[in-house]
Scaffold this motif. Sequence first.
Motif, PDB file in Angstrom:
ATOM      1  N   GLU A 173       0.841  -1.201   0.000  1.00  0.00           N
ATOM      2  CA  GLU A 173       0.000   0.000   0.000  1.00  0.00           C
ATOM      3  C   GLU A 173       0.883   1.261   0.000  1.00  0.00           C
ATOM      4  OE1 GLU A 173      -2.912   0.880  -0.536  1.00  0.00           O
ATOM      5  OE2 GLU A 173      -3.267   2.757   0.542  1.00  0.00           O
ATOM      6  N   ILE A 174       1.993   1.199   0.707  1.00  0.00           N
ATOM      7  CA  ILE A 174       2.914   2.357   0.733  1.00  0.00           C
ATOM      8  C   ILE A 174       3.500   2.564  -0.671  1.00  0.00           C
ATOM      9  CG2 ILE A 174       5.036   3.282   1.778  1.00  0.00           C
ATOM     10  CD1 ILE A 174       2.526   3.094   3.662  1.00  0.00           C
ATOM     11  N   ALA A 175       3.821   1.467  -1.337  1.00  0.00           N
ATOM     12  CA  ALA A 175       4.348   1.566  -2.712  1.00  0.00           C
ATOM     13  C   ALA A 175       3.272   2.148  -3.635  1.00  0.00           C
ATOM     14  CB  ALA A 175       4.792   0.183  -3.198  1.00  0.00           C
ATOM     15  N   ARG A 176       2.027   1.706  -3.406  1.00  0.00           N
ATOM     16  CA  ARG A 176       0.929   2.224  -4.243  1.00  0.00           C
ATOM     17  C   ARG A 176       0.765   3.726  -4.043  1.00  0.00           C
ATOM     18  NH1 ARG A 176      -3.399   4.471  -4.198  1.00  0.00           N
ATOM     19  NH2 ARG A 176      -3.597   4.483  -1.923  1.00  0.00           N
ATOM     20  N   MET A 177       0.851   4.161  -2.777  1.00  0.00           N
ATOM     21  CA  MET A 177       0.696   5.599  -2.488  1.00  0.00           C
ATOM     22  C   MET A 177       1.768   6.404  -3.220  1.00  0.00           C
ATOM     23  SD  MET A 177      -0.225   5.595   1.600  1.00  0.00           S
ATOM     24  CE  MET A 177      -0.587   7.345   1.746  1.00  0.00           C
ATOM     25  N   ARG A 178       2.993   5.900  -3.185  1.00  0.00           N
ATOM     26  CA  ARG A 178       4.063   6.624  -3.877  1.00  0.00           C
ATOM     27  C   ARG A 178       3.789   6.683  -5.373  1.00  0.00           C
ATOM     28  NH1 ARG A 178       7.517   5.775  -7.364  1.00  0.00           N
ATOM     29  NH2 ARG A 178       9.324   7.153  -7.611  1.00  0.00           N
ATOM     30  N   ALA A 179       3.409   5.528  -5.923  1.00  0.00           N
ATOM     31  CA  ALA A 179       3.163   5.468  -7.376  1.00  0.00           C
ATOM     32  C   ALA A 179       2.023   6.405  -7.773  1.00  0.00           C
ATOM     33  CB  ALA A 179       2.847   4.026  -7.773  1.00  0.00           C
ATOM     34  N   ALA A 180       1.048   6.550  -6.881  1.00  0.00           N
ATOM     35  CA  ALA A 180      -0.101   7.411  -7.187  1.00  0.00           C
ATOM     36  C   ALA A 180       0.193   8.879  -6.872  1.00  0.00           C
ATOM     37  CB  ALA A 180      -1.313   6.937  -6.380  1.00  0.00           C
ATOM     38  N   GLY A 181       1.385   9.148  -6.375  1.00  0.00           N
ATOM     39  CA  GLY A 181       1.755  10.528  -6.051  1.00  0.00           C
ATOM     40  C   GLY A 181       1.108  11.036  -4.776  1.00  0.00           C
ATOM     41  N   ALA A 240      10.414  19.679   1.146  1.00  0.00           N
ATOM     42  CA  ALA A 240       9.086  19.233   0.698  1.00  0.00           C
ATOM     43  C   ALA A 240       9.141  18.288  -0.492  1.00  0.00           C
ATOM     44  CB  ALA A 240       8.239  20.456   0.342  1.00  0.00           C
ATOM     45  N   GLY A 241      10.352  18.030  -1.014  1.00  0.00           N
ATOM     46  CA  GLY A 241      10.432  17.215  -2.227  1.00  0.00           C
ATOM     47  C   GLY A 241      10.487  15.715  -1.983  1.00  0.00           C
ATOM     48  N   CYS A 242      10.233  15.280  -0.763  1.00  0.00           N
ATOM     49  CA  CYS A 242      10.252  13.835  -0.461  1.00  0.00           C
ATOM     50  C   CYS A 242       8.873  13.248  -0.744  1.00  0.00           C
ATOM     51  CB  CYS A 242      10.610  13.608   1.004  1.00  0.00           C
ATOM     52  SG  CYS A 242      12.259  14.197   1.415  1.00  0.00           S
ATOM     53  N   SER A 243       8.808  11.907  -0.778  1.00  0.00           N
ATOM     54  CA  SER A 243       7.513  11.256  -1.034  1.00  0.00           C
ATOM     55  C   SER A 243       6.594  11.377   0.181  1.00  0.00           C
ATOM     56  CB  SER A 243       7.696   9.774  -1.339  1.00  0.00           C
ATOM     57  OG  SER A 243       8.864   9.528  -2.054  1.00  0.00           O
ATOM     58  N   GLY A 244       7.168  11.601   1.345  1.00  0.00           N
ATOM     59  CA  GLY A 244       6.374  11.733   2.559  1.00  0.00           C
ATOM     60  C   GLY A 244       7.185  12.448   3.617  1.00  0.00           C
TER      61      GLY A 244
END
Length: 308
Positions: free
Chosen positions: A21-29, A221-225
Amino acid sequence: MNTPDAAGRPAPTTKRVTVAEIARMRAAGERIAMLTCYDYPTARVLDEAGIPILLVGDSLGMVVLGYDTTVRVSMEEMLHHTRAVARGTRRALVVADMPFLSYGVSVEASLANAGRFLSDAGAGAVKVEGGERTARTIEALTRIGIPAMGHIGLTPQAVHQLGGYRVQGRTRQSARALLNDALAVQQAGAFAVVLELVPAQLAAAITERLTIPTIGIGAGAGCSGQVQVVTDLLGLTADRTPRHARVYADLRGEIRAAVERYQADVASGAFPAEAESWRMEDELLAEVLGRSELDRTPAEGIPLDRDL
Ligand code: KIV
């Protein structure tokens, strides 16, 4: 749909957040909000609020246990607090920080210790500090099915070597080393990597080059989270709050005002009131105190100590 229960908790059937799910969140931006957490009641609130990753950070040592560094935190302390956080969550992915020397000494010991966080304490993943130097450990963990999060940049367990809590990667050489660390951690199989105290442009460049999410703390702010120490965010930090933290509440002030009110109420007799107390039958009390008819004729009543 997972409707919360009457207490606002995620429904018992709620699915745990997984590394997929964490990978999905990253992929979905979708930007990922992670928070540290050390105890059951806070875990309940953060879980109900929908924070997807709760990190039982070894910052525990400094913000909860009063140590001067995280180096002093033990496996037993981390396990104890991880169990409490796991019990307080239904949805969040609980990530446990592996404390100093619980990994990296031998692969066997690293696996055994990491395994305890999952099988005994209920975590869903572990976090280890270090880039290239920890890649072998991450590889061994992920090979046997223990999801691992990396942590590079300022790695507080190495504070004695780093010489203080400073921004990392500001020179050509250290910036290159950080980029290599990020790639090594990803290559080893980490599902995400924390970037702590890294210049914002470098963190953004690392984020662009990785396929796993980066979770920043003092990394722009440029990190995925983002991850924050929950006591900083809630205004509970006793000492100086770090520059990278945003204080969203003044719980220290709230707690102090509340306990001062309580103390005043106890002193004045205003606490507790009728509504905060219980009553019993006055007659029964009179009987117990030896003022009833029965007490005057001990042979017919229950003998009291003084009658024996
Ligand atoms: O221990 C901790 O709180 C951490 C975060 C700062 C990422 O490692």
